[in-house]
Design a protein around this motif. Structure first.
Motif, PDB file in Angstrom:
ATOM      1  N   GLY A  99       0.808  -1.214   0.000  1.00 47.79           N
ATOM      2  CA  GLY A  99       0.000   0.000   0.000  1.00 47.79           C
ATOM      3  C   GLY A  99       0.838   1.260   0.000  1.00 47.79           C
ATOM      4  N   ASP A 100       2.101   1.169   0.429  1.00 43.66           N
ATOM      5  CA  ASP A 100       2.993   2.322   0.340  1.00 43.66           C
ATOM      6  C   ASP A 100       3.238   2.666  -1.122  1.00 43.66           C
ATOM      7  N   HIS A 101       3.498   3.941  -1.397  1.00 46.65           N
ATOM      8  CA  HIS A 101       3.755   4.359  -2.781  1.00 46.65           C
ATOM      9  C   HIS A 101       4.953   3.622  -3.370  1.00 46.65           C
ATOM     10  N   GLU A 102       5.934   3.289  -2.542  1.00 48.48           N
ATOM     11  CA  GLU A 102       7.162   2.666  -3.023  1.00 48.48           C
ATOM     12  C   GLU A 102       7.084   1.141  -3.056  1.00 48.48           C
ATOM     13  N   TRP A 103       5.964   0.585  -2.603  1.00 45.40           N
ATOM     14  CA  TRP A 103       5.838  -0.873  -2.561  1.00 45.40           C
ATOM     15  C   TRP A 103       5.840  -1.457  -3.976  1.00 45.40           C
ATOM     16  N   PRO A 104       6.692  -2.450  -4.275  1.00 49.47           N
ATOM     17  CA  PRO A 104       6.695  -3.073  -5.607  1.00 49.47           C
ATOM     18  C   PRO A 104       5.512  -4.029  -5.753  1.00 49.47           C
ATOM     19  N   THR A 105       4.508  -3.610  -6.489  1.00 47.45           N
ATOM     20  CA  THR A 105       3.240  -4.342  -6.512  1.00 47.45           C
ATOM     21  C   THR A 105       3.342  -5.719  -7.157  1.00 47.45           C
ATOM     22  N   GLN A 106       4.425  -5.999  -7.920  1.00 48.57           N
ATOM     23  CA  GLN A 106       4.540  -7.338  -8.490  1.00 48.57           C
ATOM     24  C   GLN A 106       4.733  -8.405  -7.413  1.00 48.57           C
ATOM     25  N   LEU A 107       5.133  -7.991  -6.200  1.00 46.84           N
ATOM     26  CA  LEU A 107       5.209  -8.957  -5.096  1.00 46.84           C
ATOM     27  C   LEU A 107       3.829  -9.457  -4.696  1.00 46.84           C
ATOM     28  N   VAL A 132      11.039 -14.117  -3.523  1.00 41.10           N
ATOM     29  CA  VAL A 132      11.013 -12.656  -3.632  1.00 41.10           C
ATOM     30  C   VAL A 132      11.804 -12.213  -4.855  1.00 41.10           C
ATOM     31  N   ILE A 133      12.968 -12.828  -5.081  1.00 45.77           N
ATOM     32  CA  ILE A 133      13.767 -12.503  -6.263  1.00 45.77           C
ATOM     33  C   ILE A 133      12.972 -12.784  -7.529  1.00 45.77           C
ATOM     34  N   ALA A 134      12.293 -13.928  -7.565  1.00 49.37           N
ATOM     35  CA  ALA A 134      11.523 -14.303  -8.757  1.00 49.37           C
ATOM     36  C   ALA A 134      10.365 -13.350  -9.006  1.00 49.37           C
ATOM     37  N   ALA A 135       9.654 -12.963  -7.960  1.00 50.06           N
ATOM     38  CA  ALA A 135       8.472 -12.114  -8.118  1.00 50.06           C
ATOM     39  C   ALA A 135       8.835 -10.663  -8.373  1.00 50.06           C
ATOM     40  N   LEU A 136       9.944 -10.215  -7.807  1.00 49.96           N
ATOM     41  CA  LEU A 136      10.314  -8.805  -7.880  1.00 49.96           C
ATOM     42  C   LEU A 136      10.711  -8.374  -9.285  1.00 49.96           C
ATOM     43  N   LEU A 145      21.904 -29.934 -10.741  1.00 53.20           N
ATOM     44  CA  LEU A 145      20.521 -30.406 -10.803  1.00 53.20           C
ATOM     45  C   LEU A 145      19.757 -30.107  -9.521  1.00 53.20           C
ATOM     46  N   ARG A 146      20.448 -30.060  -8.388  1.00 47.27           N
ATOM     47  CA  ARG A 146      19.840 -29.644  -7.125  1.00 47.27           C
ATOM     48  C   ARG A 146      20.460 -28.300  -6.751  1.00 47.27           C
ATOM     49  N   SER A 147      19.769 -27.246  -7.083  1.00 43.92           N
ATOM     50  CA  SER A 147      20.331 -25.911  -6.888  1.00 43.92           C
ATOM     51  C   SER A 147      19.233 -24.948  -6.477  1.00 43.92           C
ATOM     52  N   GLY A 148      19.546 -24.055  -5.541  1.00 40.86           N
ATOM     53  CA  GLY A 148      18.569 -23.059  -5.128  1.00 40.86           C
ATOM     54  C   GLY A 148      18.197 -22.114  -6.248  1.00 40.86           C
ATOM     55  N   SER A 149      19.113 -21.904  -7.190  1.00 37.09           N
ATOM     56  CA  SER A 149      18.797 -21.007  -8.300  1.00 37.09           C
ATOM     57  C   SER A 149      17.712 -21.591  -9.207  1.00 37.09           C
ATOM     58  N   LEU A 150      17.629 -22.927  -9.263  1.00 39.87           N
ATOM     59  CA  LEU A 150      16.543 -23.540 -10.037  1.00 39.87           C
ATOM     60  C   LEU A 150      15.206 -23.349  -9.333  1.00 39.87           C
ATOM     61  N   VAL A 151      15.231 -23.271  -8.010  1.00 43.11           N
ATOM     62  CA  VAL A 151      14.004 -22.947  -7.263  1.00 43.11           C
ATOM     63  C   VAL A 151      13.508 -21.563  -7.665  1.00 43.11           C
ATOM     64  N   THR A 152      14.445 -20.609  -7.765  1.00 50.72           N
ATOM     65  CA  THR A 152      14.089 -19.257  -8.200  1.00 50.72           C
ATOM     66  C   THR A 152      13.490 -19.287  -9.600  1.00 50.72           C
ATOM     67  N   ALA A 153      14.158 -20.003 -10.502  1.00 57.70           N
ATOM     68  CA  ALA A 153      13.707 -20.044 -11.888  1.00 57.70           C
ATOM     69  C   ALA A 153      12.325 -20.677 -12.020  1.00 57.70           C
ATOM     70  N   ARG A 154      12.109 -21.775 -11.311  1.00 60.94           N
ATOM     71  CA  ARG A 154      10.806 -22.449 -11.426  1.00 60.94           C
ATOM     72  C   ARG A 154       9.703 -21.639 -10.765  1.00 60.94           C
ATOM     73  N   ARG A 155      10.046 -20.891  -9.723  1.00 65.06           N
ATOM     74  CA  ARG A 155       9.039 -20.005  -9.133  1.00 65.06           C
ATOM     75  C   ARG A 155       8.702 -18.874 -10.106  1.00 65.06           C
TER      76      ARG A 155
END
Length: 390
Positions: free
Chosen positions: A84-92, A222-226, A237-247
């Protein structure tokens, strides 16, 4: 948002864990003040809250000091943003009930405006020299073109992407799994200091919050949505960055991967992501073509233009019909090229002037340079060539 609601949200970032969808649902139903009271025992508990969860929240409540947390952030030059803040990134907001309760921010740029033109660059912590080089080049290339580079400040690809953007004098955002005053990893304290001065440091945890394994995973959403899209540079094959990508895929964001050697386990996760439908990219121009506006097209790629490429179709067919050694008469060349003798002769003289062929009496053969290379010798008379008609 009232001051009481802001304080309540700040308290909830210490009372609850990031990304807890039950908390998000209760927050939507009750509002921050009533939810905070319910979780701490000062009011009726939210519907469906288990006794053990309430006990844990009440234990944490003993150390709550949201006003102190806000003051600590202010001393760092930071602030606390709420939906609701003016600076809030609404894609979150696309995260639904997993949306952050609020964001702790260090750095002066407007979070909402930066997020609208941002790309995540993530990947392996133990990356190769290739991965580090690609990440830094991507970070610099995106920053030079006015895009904000977002990553998690980890060792390896994350750090290289941040450094690339900073070296280009561009914009970068570090999303932490700790408080904005807790540099993690410790070895990146200086890097995070530079990011805070030139860009933004974001966190869901209040000042003093420490990272845990689960918080790293939840930070990735948050990285994926932002951002407008996520690029993965090296990932097992087991990587946190793939979690970001799939999200990012789930959220409808562009998802991209930089290919690597098929023999490298550090590229296996990226290749699997590409098999699942992610876009293959090799540089900043490719990324911007996907996430940018209409007209942000990557330059056309093609091999070098050689002299043969500039010949018209008839000349090219005649050249193909000329033998490299021994020579052939005009009639034989015309027959092989599928054209008339007069047309073949005209093209042979044209090719001779361009240095592709030479004449030996009544016969024609490829010039010496043409027999071994696509680059002909300079036009002119060749050794052994005779003057006169065909």
């Amino acid at each position: 948002m009232s001051e009481g609601e802001r304080l309540a949200r700040a308290a909830l970032t210490r009372l609850t864990e990031p990304g807890d969808e039950a908390v998000g649902r209760w927050l939507r139903q009750l509002g921050p003040v009533d939810l905070m009271r319910g979780l701490t025992g000062a009011g009726p508990p939210p519907a469906g809250a288990r006794a053990d969860r309430l006990a844990g929240c009440r234990a944490r409540a003993a150390g709550l000091d949201p006003a102190g947390d806000l003051a600590a952030a202010a001393r760092l030059g930071g602030r606390f943003l709420c939906p609701g803040d003016h600076e809030w990134p609404t894609q979150l907001d696309d995260l639904g009930d997993a949306r952050p309760v609020g964001l702790w921010v260090r750095g002066s740029p407007d979070v909402r405006r930066w997020a609208l033109r941002s790309v995540a660059v993530v990947g392996a912590r133990a990356c190769t020299g290739y991965g580090s080089h690609v990440a830094a080049t991507l970070g610099a290339g995106l920053a030079e073109r006015g895009w904000v580079v977002v990553s998690g400040a980890a060792y390896g690809v994350d750090g290289a992407a941040h450094r690339g953007a900073l070296a280009a004098g561009g914009a970068t955002v570090a999303v932490l799994a700790s408080g904005i005053d807790v540099p993690y990893p410790r070895g990146h304290a200086e890097l995070l200091g530079r990011v805070g001065e030139q860009g933004l440091v974001l966190a869901e945890l209040p000042p003093g919050g420490h990272p845990t394994r689960s918080r790293f995973v939840l930070r990735n959403r948050v990285i994926a949505a932002l951002t407008r899209g996520t690029v993965v540079v090296e990932a097992e094959l087991r990587s946190g960055s793939l979690v970001t990508a799939r999200r990012a895929i789930e959220l409808g964001r562009h998802t991209m991967g930089v290919p690597g050697p098929v023999t490298s386990g550090l590229s296996a996760g990226v290749h699997e992501l590409l098999r699942e439908g992610a876009s293959l990219v090799t540089g900043a121009a490719d990324v911007i073509e996907l996430v940018g506006s209409i007209g942000d097209l990557a330059p056309e790629r093609r091999g070098p233009v050689v002299p043969r490429d500039l010949l018209d179709a008839d000349a090219a067919r005649v050249l193909e019909a000329v033998p490299g050694r021994g020579g052939a008469g005009v009639a034989a060349v015309a027959r092989e090229a599928g054209t008339g003798a007069e047309r073949a002769l005209a093209k042979l003289y044209e090719l001779q002037a361009l240095g592709f062929v030479e004449r030996l009496g009544d016969l024609w053969q490829l010039a010496d340079a043409s027999s071994t290379s696509d680059t002909p010798k300079p036009p002119g008379r060749r050794p052994g060539a005779r003057r006169g008609g065909a």
